[in-house]
Design an enzyme around this catalytic site. Structure first.
Site, PDB file in Angstrom:
ATOM      1  N   TRP A 103       0.495   8.375  -6.059  1.00 18.15           N
ATOM      2  CA  TRP A 103      -0.350   7.871  -5.635  1.00 18.15           C
ATOM      3  C   TRP A 103      -1.558   8.566  -5.596  1.00 18.15           C
ATOM      4  O   TRP A 103      -3.176   7.334  -5.835  1.00 18.15           O
ATOM      5  CB  TRP A 103      -0.327   8.294  -3.885  1.00 18.15           C
ATOM      6  CG  TRP A 103       0.948   7.162  -3.377  1.00 18.15           C
ATOM      7  CD1 TRP A 103       2.573   7.575  -2.829  1.00 18.15           C
ATOM      8  CD2 TRP A 103       0.918   6.211  -3.233  1.00 18.15           C
ATOM      9  NE1 TRP A 103       3.402   6.390  -2.838  1.00 18.15           N
ATOM     10  CE2 TRP A 103       2.402   5.323  -2.924  1.00 18.15           C
ATOM     11  CE3 TRP A 103       0.150   4.889  -3.368  1.00 18.15           C
ATOM     12  CZ2 TRP A 103       2.202   4.306  -2.437  1.00 18.15           C
ATOM     13  CZ3 TRP A 103       0.296   3.480  -3.250  1.00 18.15           C
ATOM     14  CH2 TRP A 103       1.195   3.654  -2.713  1.00 18.15           C
ATOM     15  N   ASP A 173      -5.323  12.004   1.254  1.00 17.64           N
ATOM     16  CA  ASP A 173      -4.604  11.326   1.698  1.00 17.64           C
ATOM     17  C   ASP A 173      -3.385  11.940   2.145  1.00 17.64           C
ATOM     18  O   ASP A 173      -2.290  12.594   1.571  1.00 17.64           O
ATOM     19  CB  ASP A 173      -3.522  10.661   0.302  1.00 17.64           C
ATOM     20  CG  ASP A 173      -3.168   9.816   0.896  1.00 17.64           C
ATOM     21  OD1 ASP A 173      -2.934   8.888   1.740  1.00 17.64           O
ATOM     22  OD2 ASP A 173      -2.919   8.910  -0.071  1.00 17.64           O
ATOM     23  N   LYS A 197       3.920   5.883   7.533  1.00 19.36           N
ATOM     24  CA  LYS A 197       4.889   6.325   7.651  1.00 19.36           C
ATOM     25  C   LYS A 197       5.889   7.314   8.719  1.00 19.36           C
ATOM     26  O   LYS A 197       6.456   7.375   8.626  1.00 19.36           O
ATOM     27  CB  LYS A 197       4.788   7.544   6.217  1.00 19.36           C
ATOM     28  CG  LYS A 197       5.344   6.752   4.832  1.00 19.36           C
ATOM     29  CD  LYS A 197       4.174   6.039   4.340  1.00 19.36           C
ATOM     30  CE  LYS A 197       4.178   5.812   3.346  1.00 19.36           C
ATOM     31  NZ  LYS A 197       2.589   4.782   2.049  1.00 19.36           N
TER      32      LYS A 197
HETATM   33  C1  LIG Z   1       2.432   4.763   1.169  1.00 21.16           C
HETATM   34  C2  LIG Z   1       1.247   5.698   0.392  1.00 21.16           C
HETATM   35  C3  LIG Z   1       0.005   4.646   0.038  1.00 21.16           C
HETATM   36  C4  LIG Z   1      -0.487   3.614   0.233  1.00 21.16           C
HETATM   37  O1  LIG Z   1      -0.115   3.169   1.579  1.00 21.16           O
HETATM   38  P1  LIG Z   1      -0.748   1.357   1.910  1.00 21.16           P
HETATM   39  O2  LIG Z   1      -0.925   1.654   3.406  1.00 21.16           O
HETATM   40  O3  LIG Z   1       0.447   0.744   1.452  1.00 21.16           O
HETATM   41  O4  LIG Z   1      -2.279   0.856   1.096  1.00 21.16           O
HETATM   42  C5  LIG Z   1      -1.560   5.948   0.044  1.00 21.16           C
HETATM   43  N1  LIG Z   1      -1.035   6.967  -0.575  1.00 21.16           N
HETATM   44  C6  LIG Z   1       0.037   7.510   0.202  1.00 21.16           C
HETATM   45  C7  LIG Z   1       0.331   9.252  -0.083  1.00 21.16           C
HETATM   46  C8  LIG Z   1       1.202   7.015   0.015  1.00 21.16           C
HETATM   47  O5  LIG Z   1       2.293   6.896   0.775  1.00 21.16           O
END
Ligand SMILES: *Cc1c(COP(=O)(O)O)cnc(C)c1O
Length: 362
Positions: A103, A173, A197
């Site tokens: 990521w 993030d 998540k």
């Molecule tokens: C799932 C995830 C993403 C991507 O998320 P989307 O909403 O599908 O764009 C980005 N960063 C992390 C750490 C993730 O777990």
């Protein structure tokens, strides 16, 4: 009572049963208005209340200090990978990216299209088995910002402590670990998280940012990709994903009624200890993919001695009602995602299954 699966999906992922049940109750008639929440204007007082209350709850649960705003955006965390450099990576500056796995990599690659970046630290040499120590992260005094990925959903690693970047903005993030534990929001200038998540369904991305960063985006940035657009309109510039925000609202209330983030962390540590103990006590039958100091309390990654054994593990686990234990295609092996809404009982059942599987195959 319908039988619920032992859901270890990585995202979209388990939601609290109580939340689903309340949503079901209110589905056709939202709080007595004779319509669902999806059938009314996003400018109605009913939706405005959901929007305002959800923003307040994010602030309350995370202890967000004054001087920050909460936004609900669309396009997922992946759109933030681009919006962040579009808005903050001015010509003549560089942004630092800490590479901890897939990521962080994606975020850095996207930023490269908009300006200059530098690698502030990287775990690549060790196969992303560990998060760099805060002191090993290079913070250039003239950096536009430093970007970290709090929890690497695919690798299964998580920051135990965040770096101090001084006057350089820290951007995080937190897509896969927001609200899994209390954090000091003041260490960050900008936090973002796709909801699917730990906070709700897909379709909404939560941003928590210092007011200064939301004042004025560069002129050339399109309206929908400017933070100032959404900040000025309290996330109601255009039609928001009303149902996703509504479910996030219920999840936030669920977190609050279960004791807030201290309680979430306690539960997550108890849950993951069961599974990490099953790995560590297996005499090498199971092998963790991350060093103990960098282990995630949201995504547990582990391997077995052979691919064949891993296949058998997944097949047998599926027969017993476990879902989502296959590792991400980039990493392979096995992964159990243990987000806030995954009950203790599911983790206990998984640990028992792991011990039983080892005895039969070890
Ligand atoms: C799932 C995830 C993403 C991507 O998320 P989307 O909403 O599908 O764009 C980005 N960063 C992390 C750490 C993730 O777990």
């Amino acid at each position: 009572m319908t039988k619920r699966a032992y859901n270890f999906n990585a995202g979209p992922a388990a939601l609290p049963l109580e939340v689903l049940q309340q949503a079901q109750e209110e589905f056709v008639d939202f709080r007595g208005i004779g319509m669902s929440i999806m059938e009314i204007s996003h400018r109605s007082k009913e939706y405005e209340q959901v929007n305002d209350e959800s923003q307040s709850l994010v602030k309350e649960l995370l202890g967000v200090p004054d001087g920050y705003q909460v936004l609900f955006l669309q396009g997922g965390a992946s759109t933030q990978f681009a919006m962040i450099p579009m808005n903050f990576l001015k010509p003549g500056t560089a942004a630092g990216y800490v590479l901890t796995g897939s990521w962080a990599d994606k975020a850095a690659k996207e930023a490269k299209g908009f300006g200059e970046i530098y690698v502030a630290a990287s775990g690549e040499a060790s196969g992303f088995r560990a998060i760099p120590a805060p002191g090993d992260i290079e913070v250039r005094p003239d950096a536009a910002y430093v970007h970290i990925t709090s929890n690497e959903t695919i690798a299964g690693s998580q920051y135990a402590a965040y770096p101090d970047t001084g006057s350089v903005p820290l951007i995080g993030d937190l897509s896969s670990d927001i609200m899994c534990r209390p954090i000091d929001v003041s260490k960050f200038d900008f936090i973002y998280a796709g909801a699917q998540k730990n906070l709700g369904p897909s379709g909404v991305t939560v941003v928590i940012a210092r007011d200064e960063l939301l004042q004025a985006s560069p002129k050339h940035v399109p309206t929908m990709l400017r933070y100032d657009t959404h900040a000025k309109s309290k996330s109601l510039y255009n039609t928001p994903p009303v149902y996703s925000v509504y479910i996030v609202n219920l999840v936030l209330k669920w977190i609050k009624s279960h004791g807030g983030l201290e309680a979430m962390e306690r539960m997550n540590r108890d849950k993951t200890k069961l599974i990490y103990d099953a790995i560590d006590g297996s005499g090498g039958f199971y092998r963790g993919l991350v060093e103990p100091g960098s282990r995630s309390i949201m995504n547990i990654t582990f391997a077995l001695g052979s691919e064949e054994l891993e296949k058998r593990f997944i097949q047998e686990s599926e027969k017993q009602g476990f879902v989502g234990l296959k590792g991400h295609r980039d990493v392979g092996h096995l992964r159990a995602s243990t987000y806030n809404a995954v009950p203790y009982e599911s983790c206990k059942a998984l640990a028992d299954f792991m011990n039983d599987f080892r005895q039969r195959n070890g």
